[in-house]
Design a protein around this motif. Structure first.
Motif, PDB file in Angstrom:
ATOM      1  N   GLY A  48       0.785  -1.233   0.000  1.00  0.00           N
ATOM      2  CA  GLY A  48       0.000   0.000   0.000  1.00  0.00           C
ATOM      3  C   GLY A  48       0.808   1.270   0.000  1.00  0.00           C
ATOM      4  N   GLU A  50       2.656   4.694   0.545  1.00  0.00           N
ATOM      5  CA  GLU A  50       2.381   5.915   1.307  1.00  0.00           C
ATOM      6  C   GLU A  50       0.980   5.905   1.901  1.00  0.00           C
ATOM      7  OE1 GLU A  50       2.888  10.686   0.579  1.00  0.00           O
ATOM      8  OE2 GLU A  50       1.838   9.512  -0.940  1.00  0.00           O
ATOM      9  N   GLN A  51      -0.006   5.503   1.119  1.00  0.00           N
ATOM     10  CA  GLN A  51      -1.387   5.504   1.591  1.00  0.00           C
ATOM     11  C   GLN A  51      -1.544   4.609   2.814  1.00  0.00           C
ATOM     12  OE1 GLN A  51      -3.773   7.449   0.571  1.00  0.00           O
ATOM     13  NE2 GLN A  51      -5.355   6.578   1.921  1.00  0.00           N
ATOM     14  N   GLU A  55      -2.620   5.725   6.672  1.00  0.00           N
ATOM     15  CA  GLU A  55      -3.739   5.065   7.352  1.00  0.00           C
ATOM     16  C   GLU A  55      -3.300   4.460   8.683  1.00  0.00           C
ATOM     17  OE1 GLU A  55      -5.030   2.163   4.589  1.00  0.00           O
ATOM     18  OE2 GLU A  55      -5.951   3.613   3.188  1.00  0.00           O
ATOM     19  N   ARG A  64      -3.724  11.345  11.324  1.00  0.00           N
ATOM     20  CA  ARG A  64      -3.263  11.107   9.956  1.00  0.00           C
ATOM     21  C   ARG A  64      -2.303  12.222   9.578  1.00  0.00           C
ATOM     22  NH1 ARG A  64      -5.483   8.232   5.554  1.00  0.00           N
ATOM     23  NH2 ARG A  64      -4.740   8.966   3.512  1.00  0.00           N
ATOM     24  N   ASP A 207       3.773   6.691  -3.810  1.00  0.00           N
ATOM     25  CA  ASP A 207       2.464   7.320  -3.698  1.00  0.00           C
ATOM     26  C   ASP A 207       1.479   6.657  -4.652  1.00  0.00           C
ATOM     27  OD1 ASP A 207       2.924   8.348  -6.246  1.00  0.00           O
ATOM     28  OD2 ASP A 207       3.399  10.379  -5.525  1.00  0.00           O
ATOM     29  N   ALA A 208       0.250   7.192  -4.700  1.00  0.00           N
ATOM     30  CA  ALA A 208      -0.804   6.581  -5.512  1.00  0.00           C
ATOM     31  C   ALA A 208      -0.469   6.576  -6.996  1.00  0.00           C
ATOM     32  CB  ALA A 208      -2.123   7.314  -5.273  1.00  0.00           C
TER      33      ALA A 208
END
Length: 444
Positions: A48, A50-51, A55, A64, A207-208
C-alpha cells in the motif's frame, strides 16, 4: 520495595550459567508472539505504500499525517522555535558524541601475506540507513543524536529518520525531534512509527501515482517497542538491523560503601521509561538493600511519573539480588548482561575492569546512567535482554562493512597453489583446485 532474590552461600554456587540467568529478574518480552500481529501491518505497507502508512498513523497514533515526509519548512520552524537552552544542550550532546565516535572509524589495512600476495581490509559504509526514533511515553531527541552522529561519521551517503506522528504537532513527529534532525542537517524525516516505519524502510514507499516517496534502506537502527523489535526480526535479511531492542534495564553492583540515595535515584531513572523497565540491584550488603528500599519508596512517590515507576519497580523484571561478596556480584552481573551497568563499590574502577558482559559500564558515584543517556559522549542505543554477552551498542562500526580485497601476483599464486589444491581435494571439491591449476596449464 524491590523483591529479593537471595543468592548467598550455596544458592549461587549450585547454579550453572544457564540456571543463574533463569533465576535473575527479567522482563517478559515475547517478540515471537508479536510477529503474528505485525505481519499484516508490514504486508499492508509493502503493497500500500504511502497511503498505507498514512492510514496506519491514523490507526495507531490517532492522527493522519498531512504528508508522510516532513516538509523542510516544518523542520526549519521546529529548529527556529526550539528553546535556546534545549538547543545548547543538544549541541553539547552532539559535540561530545562526535568526539567519542570520531575515534571509532577503522582504517584501511593492507597485510602482505607473501611476496606479491596481499589482503586489504577496507571499511565501506552502507549505502542508506533508516534511523528509528521512538515517540510514545517520552520524547527522545537524544536518540536522534545517538543514531545520526555515528552514521554521519561512518560517512553513510543517505540518512533518513522516522518517528511517530503526534496529534499535538499537526500529525508530524514531536518538534524537538524535528529540531534535533535539523540541527544535525538531516532533512529526510518521515512521520511514521512502530512496525510500519521499519517496513517503510525495508520496502520503500510509493504514492498513488507510483512515484517514490521513500527509498528502501540497507540498514535500520534505533530503539523501539516490542512491535519495532518484532518488525526488525521479521524483515531481517531484507534489511540489516542493529538489534532487537527490548525494555530498558539498569543493574547496579554496589557494596556497603554506596550511597543508598544515589542508588535509588538511578534505579528510578530507568523505571521512568515504562512499566516494563528493569531496575536490578546486586549487593552484598543487606543494610544497603534496606536503605535503598526506604529511599525508593520516598523518591518514587515524589517523582513525576510515579505510577509508571511504581509498576516497573514492583514488576518481576526488577529486584534486589543478595550475594556474599563483590566477586559473587560480578558473576551475577555478568550472567545478567545488563544494558546499563553501574559499579558503586569501593575501588569501582578496578571492579569495572573485571566486568565482561554489559552494554555500557558506569564507574563510581558520579557516572549515572542518565549521563550516558545524554552527554557522556557514549552511545545510549545498547543491547538489552541479556544480549550484551554477545552484542555491542551502536557505534560507527554498526554502519560499516569490512571488505577483503585479495591481490595476488602469478608467482604468489604459484607458491601457494599446492596448498589450495590439497585442501580442495580434502573437502572433495576438486574443481576448486582446478580453478587454480588452470592458470598454469600453459607451463607444461
Amino acid at each position: 520495595m524491590l523483591s529479593r532474590i537471595d543468592l548467598r552461600g550455596a544458592a549461587l554456587s549450585d547454579l550453572d550459567a544457564r540456571g543463574l540467568r533463569a533465576t535473575l529478574p527479567r522482563a517478559e518480552f515475547d517478540v515471537e508472539a508479536a510477529l503474528d500481529a505485525l505481519r499484516p501491518i508490514c504486508e499492508h505497507v509493502e503493497h500500500g505504500g504511502e497511503q498505507a502508512l498514512l492510514e496506519l498513523g491514523e490507526k495507531f497514533d490517532g492522527v493522519r499525517p498531512p504528508s508522510l515526509r516532513v516538509p523542510q519548512e516544518v523542520l526549519d520552524a521546529a529548529l527556529a522555535d526550539l528553546d535556546p537552552a534545549v538547543r545548547a544542550a543538544l549541541e553539547e550532546s552532539i559535540r561530545r558524541a562526535r568526539l567519542v565516535h570520531s575515534d571509532q572509524r577503522r582504517q584501511t589495512v593492507t597485510t602482505q601475506v607473501a611476496p606479491g600476495g596481499s589482503v586489504t581490509e577496507k571499511w565501506i559504509p552502507v549505502d542508506r540507513v533508516g534511523l528509528y526514533v521512538p515517540g510514545g511515553k517520552a520524547v527522545y531527541p537524544s536518540s536522534v543524536v545517538m543514531n545520526v552522529v555515528p552514521a554521519q561519521l561512518a560517512e553513510v551517503g543517505s540518512i533518513a529518520v522516522a518517528s511517530p506522528p503526534q496529534r499535538d504537532n499537526g500529525g508530524y513527529p514531536h518538534p524537538t525531534i524535528l529540531a534535533a534532525c535539523a540541527l544535525l542537517g538531516v532533512d529526510e524525516v518521515y512521520a511514521a512509527g512502530g512496525a510500519q516505519a521499519v517496513a517503510m524502510f525495508a520496502y520503500g514507499a510509493r504514492d498513488a501515482d507510483g512515484a517514490t516517496v521513500c527509498e528502501p534502506a540497507t540498514l535500520v537502527t534505533g530503539p523501539g517497542n516490542i512491535y519495532v523489535a518484532a518488525a526488525k526480526r521479521l524483515l531481517k535479511g531484507l534489511i540489516g538491523i542493529d538489534a532487537e531492542a527490548g525494555p530498558t534495564e539498569i543493574a547496579i553492583l554496589a557494596d556497603g560503601t554506596a550511597d543508598p540515595e544515589l542508588v535509588a535515584a538511578d534505579l528510578i531513572s530507568q523505571a521512568e521509561h515504562d512499566e516494563l523497565a528493569a531496575s536490578v540491584l546486586v549487593t552484598d550488603s543487606t543494610e544497603l538493600a534496606d536503605a535503598v528500599d526506604v529511599a525508593l519508596a520516598r523518591r518514587a512517590a515524589a517523582t513525576k511519573h510515579h505510577e509508571r515507576v511504581d509498576v516497573a519497580l514492583r514488576g518481576r523484571q526488577s529486584g534486589t539480588v543478595l550475594v556474599d561478596d563483590v566477586d559473587a556480584g560480578l558473576r551475577v552481573v555478568d550472567a545478567y548482561a545488563a544494558e546499563h551497568l553501574e559499579i558503586q563499590t569501593a575501588d569501582a574502577a578496578a571492579v569495572a575492569a573485571r566486568v565482561r558482559n554489559a552494554g555500557a559500564i558506569f564507574v563510581g558515584s558520579f557516572a549515572p546512567v542518565s549521563l550516558g543517556d545524554y552527554a557522556a559522549g557514549s552511545n545510549h542505543v545498547l543491547p538489552t535482554g541479556g544480549c550484551a554477552c554477545h552484542s555491542s551498542g551502536l557505534s560507527v562500526q554498526s554502519f560499516l562493512r569490512g571488505v577483503h580485497i585479495v591481490d595476488y601476483s602469478r608467482d604468489a599464486l604459484a607458491e601457494v597453489a599446492d596448498t589450495v589444491v590439497t585442501l580442495a581435494n580434502s573437502e572433495d571439491l576438486p574443481a576448486h583446485g582446478e580453478a587454480v591449476t588452470a592458470r598454469f596449464e600453459g607451463d607444461r
